[in-house]
Design a protein around this motif. Structure first.
Motif, PDB file in Angstrom:
ATOM      1  N   UNK A 102     -15.181  11.630  10.940  1.00  0.00           N
ATOM      2  CA  UNK A 102     -13.895  11.972  11.547  1.00  0.00           C
ATOM      3  C   UNK A 102     -13.993  11.990  13.063  1.00  0.00           C
ATOM      4  N   UNK A 103     -15.072  12.570  13.570  1.00  0.00           N
ATOM      5  CA  UNK A 103     -15.250  12.661  15.016  1.00  0.00           C
ATOM      6  C   UNK A 103     -15.445  11.281  15.634  1.00  0.00           C
ATOM      7  N   UNK A 104     -16.298  10.481  15.033  1.00  0.00           N
ATOM      8  CA  UNK A 104     -16.643   9.186  15.629  1.00  0.00           C
ATOM      9  C   UNK A 104     -15.533   8.148  15.472  1.00  0.00           C
ATOM     10  N   UNK A 105     -14.845   8.161  14.323  1.00  0.00           N
ATOM     11  CA  UNK A 105     -13.817   7.141  14.100  1.00  0.00           C
ATOM     12  C   UNK A 105     -12.497   7.460  14.786  1.00  0.00           C
ATOM     13  N   UNK A 106     -12.109   8.732  14.753  1.00  0.00           N
ATOM     14  CA  UNK A 106     -10.746   9.080  15.161  1.00  0.00           C
ATOM     15  C   UNK A 106     -10.683   9.950  16.415  1.00  0.00           C
ATOM     16  N   UNK A 107     -11.796  10.529  16.841  1.00  0.00           N
ATOM     17  CA  UNK A 107     -11.854  11.388  18.028  1.00  0.00           C
ATOM     18  C   UNK A 107     -10.697  12.386  18.059  1.00  0.00           C
ATOM     19  N   UNK A 108     -10.603  13.254  17.055  1.00  0.00           N
ATOM     20  CA  UNK A 108      -9.509  14.220  17.040  1.00  0.00           C
ATOM     21  C   UNK A 108      -9.568  15.162  18.240  1.00  0.00           C
ATOM     22  N   UNK A 109      -8.391  15.522  18.741  1.00  0.00           N
ATOM     23  CA  UNK A 109      -8.311  16.510  19.811  1.00  0.00           C
ATOM     24  C   UNK A 109      -8.576  17.909  19.280  1.00  0.00           C
ATOM     25  N   UNK A 110      -8.320  18.094  17.967  1.00  0.00           N
ATOM     26  CA  UNK A 110      -8.464  19.408  17.345  1.00  0.00           C
ATOM     27  C   UNK A 110      -8.991  19.224  15.930  1.00  0.00           C
ATOM     28  N   UNK A 111      -9.942  20.052  15.535  1.00  0.00           N
ATOM     29  CA  UNK A 111     -10.393  20.106  14.143  1.00  0.00           C
ATOM     30  C   UNK A 111     -10.063  21.482  13.590  1.00  0.00           C
ATOM     31  N   UNK A 112      -9.287  21.475  12.501  1.00  0.00           N
ATOM     32  CA  UNK A 112      -8.775  22.700  11.900  1.00  0.00           C
ATOM     33  C   UNK A 112      -9.540  22.913  10.589  1.00  0.00           C
ATOM     34  N   UNK A 113     -10.547  23.778  10.639  1.00  0.00           N
ATOM     35  CA  UNK A 113     -11.389  24.011   9.468  1.00  0.00           C
ATOM     36  C   UNK A 113     -10.795  25.081   8.567  1.00  0.00           C
ATOM     37  N   UNK A 114     -11.234  25.065   7.312  1.00  0.00           N
ATOM     38  CA  UNK A 114     -10.780  26.031   6.309  1.00  0.00           C
ATOM     39  C   UNK A 114     -11.915  26.219   5.306  1.00  0.00           C
ATOM     40  N   UNK A 115     -11.747  27.187   4.394  1.00  0.00           N
ATOM     41  CA  UNK A 115     -12.724  27.397   3.338  1.00  0.00           C
ATOM     42  C   UNK A 115     -13.946  28.189   3.749  1.00  0.00           C
ATOM     43  N   UNK A 116     -13.938  28.710   4.964  1.00  0.00           N
ATOM     44  CA  UNK A 116     -15.137  29.351   5.513  1.00  0.00           C
ATOM     45  C   UNK A 116     -15.525  30.634   4.797  1.00  0.00           C
ATOM     46  N   UNK A 117     -14.584  31.242   4.051  1.00  0.00           N
ATOM     47  CA  UNK A 117     -14.851  32.545   3.440  1.00  0.00           C
ATOM     48  C   UNK A 117     -15.900  32.486   2.317  1.00  0.00           C
ATOM     49  N   UNK A 118     -16.183  31.291   1.825  1.00  0.00           N
ATOM     50  CA  UNK A 118     -17.079  31.196   0.665  1.00  0.00           C
ATOM     51  C   UNK A 118     -18.565  31.261   1.009  1.00  0.00           C
ATOM     52  N   UNK A 119     -18.906  31.186   2.294  1.00  0.00           N
ATOM     53  CA  UNK A 119     -20.306  31.254   2.692  1.00  0.00           C
ATOM     54  C   UNK A 119     -20.409  31.988   4.032  1.00  0.00           C
ATOM     55  N   UNK A 120     -21.625  32.328   4.422  1.00  0.00           N
ATOM     56  CA  UNK A 120     -21.844  32.911   5.736  1.00  0.00           C
ATOM     57  C   UNK A 120     -21.976  31.803   6.775  1.00  0.00           C
ATOM     58  N   UNK A 121     -21.881  32.184   8.022  1.00  0.00           N
ATOM     59  CA  UNK A 121     -22.017  31.204   9.093  1.00  0.00           C
ATOM     60  C   UNK A 121     -23.370  30.496   9.032  1.00  0.00           C
ATOM     61  N   UNK A 122     -24.412  31.254   8.711  1.00  0.00           N
ATOM     62  CA  UNK A 122     -25.744  30.667   8.616  1.00  0.00           C
ATOM     63  C   UNK A 122     -25.837  29.697   7.444  1.00  0.00           C
ATOM     64  N   UNK A 123     -25.273  30.079   6.293  1.00  0.00           N
ATOM     65  CA  UNK A 123     -25.286  29.173   5.149  1.00  0.00           C
ATOM     66  C   UNK A 123     -24.541  27.876   5.456  1.00  0.00           C
ATOM     67  N   UNK A 124     -23.442  27.983   6.170  1.00  0.00           N
ATOM     68  CA  UNK A 124     -22.681  26.786   6.508  1.00  0.00           C
ATOM     69  C   UNK A 124     -23.418  25.906   7.522  1.00  0.00           C
ATOM     70  N   UNK A 125     -24.361  26.463   8.253  1.00  0.00           N
ATOM     71  CA  UNK A 125     -25.029  25.687   9.297  1.00  0.00           C
ATOM     72  C   UNK A 125     -24.085  25.317  10.425  1.00  0.00           C
ATOM     73  N   UNK A 126     -23.282  26.298  10.870  1.00  0.00           N
ATOM     74  CA  UNK A 126     -22.230  25.976  11.836  1.00  0.00           C
ATOM     75  C   UNK A 126     -22.762  25.688  13.233  1.00  0.00           C
ATOM     76  N   UNK A 127     -23.923  26.214  13.587  1.00  0.00           N
ATOM     77  CA  UNK A 127     -24.483  25.873  14.901  1.00  0.00           C
ATOM     78  C   UNK A 127     -24.688  24.365  15.008  1.00  0.00           C
TER      79      UNK A 127
END
Length: 421
Positions: A175-200
């Motif tokens: 998504x980032x490389x093909x379309x270069x969105x100005x904004x990414x609107x994430x969802x579904x984050x409640x099912x894991x911790x930040x560390x589990x998601x590997x958000x860094x």
């Protein structure tokens, strides 16, 4: 990273929930997760998703008439069905539906042709991916866990979870490389911790591809702005924020949902939001063929017409008076010298402003230019009196919300004390 100025200045965005769930008109992803429909029945909708009348330029033109400055399209919801031809996972509308083509590229191009910022929604979770239900949140909110979302106790599979993150990161990278969105609107984050998601690592990947990308708060500590949903907060979140709100009661298209909010109610939501310093992200749900229902388009047109008449009170403004000074929301010009008072009901005799230390130079009705008289009564020492503005004539009252522009002798200086000192 400082928040991009375009977001604070946008005021209105359009959220678009579009996917295979529009075929049968069932709730997006949740309908099979909760058992409202079987998983088999939900996935059969792939066969009926045609996008046969999809015209992204018509979308962009409608969004522009609505007064929006950006839009966000559901590139992939919790059901895992991608709207582009992803090399990761294989479950997408290009390969698995009659639509047979990338549905994001045209949307991105059409928005940019109209000068709108382009956003994409992406769910961290994927209830269709074979490796997703392989670990659990350390504090699961449901017992027993749904087999689509969490491994059962004692059945964690770290290797499978690593594969899932590689899939998720691969899709976001596309998504980032093909379309270069100005904004990414994430969802579904409640099912894991930040560390589990590997958000860094995910945030680093996104910003390496496009350092100007705005991220919502569902990227947790990497989010740029807060995203309250469906309910106006009584106290505005700290920093930039956005209220996401449906035009009716549903995010995606549902045949039975005719509970569309009136234009008057949408104007109220919008002005209360911008008056508290936020943006409104107003959602529509296109049919499976890509057409936006007429009832929803009419609401966008109506809101846009009101905004066009009162653009001075919308664009280039910041949050107005704190609660208690005026019976309604307000905005303040960028130079902090003009207040815009929103009046939802027809003003009778006068409109009052309390605790205003400034002298009023002039009062105008936006949309007609009519000038109104004003005076101050009361006040003692450092406690200001009440500023009374004459009510506009009937011909100057707006159908949905009348806006009075109050020009001040300097930057706004509201009194917030409790008594004379």
């Amino acid at each position: 990273m400082p928040m991009r100025s375009w977001f604070r200045e946008a005021k209105l965005g359009i959220f678009v929930h579009w996917g295979v769930y529009a075929v049968d008109g069932v709730p997006e992803s949740w309908s099979f997760y909760t058992g409202q429909v079987s998983h088999e029945q939900y996935m059969k909708q792939l066969d009926g998703f045609t996008a046969s009348r999809y015209d992204p330029r018509a979308w962009a033109e409608l969004f522009t008439r609505a007064g929006a400055r950006y839009a966000v399209l559901t590139a992939r919801h919790h059901d895992g069905v991608a709207l582009w031809d992803s090399a990761h996972g294989g479950l997408n509308v290009v390969r698995r539906t009659p639509a047979g083509r990338d549905l994001i590229a045209g949307y991105a191009d059409a928005l940019r042709e109209r000068g709108l910022k382009m956003g994409l929604y992406y769910s961290h979770s994927d209830w269709n991916h074979p490796d997703y239900a392989s670990v659990r949140h350390p504090e699961p909110g449901e017992e027993p866990p749904n087999p689509l979302s969490h491994a059962r106790p004692g059945q964690a599979d770290p290797a499978a979870w690593a594969r899932f993150l590689a899939y998720r990161d691969g899709q976001v990278g596309e998504l980032v490389d093909r379309y270069r969105p100005d904004l990414l609107w994430f969802d579904g984050e409640w099912e894991r911790t930040e560390e589990q998601w590997g958000l860094d690592a995910l945030a680093a990947r996104i910003l390496a591809g496009n350092p100007d990308t705005v991220l919502n708060a569902r990227m947790l500590s990497h989010g740029d702005y807060a995203t309250p949903e469906q309910g106006m907060p009584l106290q505005a979140p700290d920093g930039p924020w956005e209220l996401c709100l449906t035009v009716n009661d549903s995010w995606g298209f549902q045949h039975h949902d005719h509970h569309h909010k009136s234009v008057r109610r949408l104007v109220r939501y919008f002005t209360e939001t911008i008056g508290a310093g936020g943006n409104l992200l107003l959602d529509v749900g296109p049919r499976e063929d890509g057409t936006i229902p007429a009832e929803q388009a009419e609401r966008l047109e109506g809101l846009g017409a009101w905004i066009a008449r009162h653009a001075e009170a919308v664009y280039g403004t910041v949050a107005g008076l704190p609660p208690g000074h005026h019976y309604g929301p307000s905005t303040l010009s960028a130079d902090r010298r003009t207040l815009h008072l929103m009046c939802f009901d027809t003003p009778r005799e006068t409109v009052s402003v309390r605790g205003l230390r400034n002298r009023v130079r002039r009062v105008r009705v936006l949309g007609t230019g009519a000038e109104l008289g004003h005076r101050v009564t009361g006040g003692l020492h450092d406690v200001p009196g009440v500023t009374w503005l004459d009510a506009p004539a009937a011909g100057d009252v707006d159908e949905y919300a009348t806006v009075l522009a109050v020009e001040l002798d300097g930057e706004l200086d509201p009194y917030r004390g409790t008594r004379r000192s």
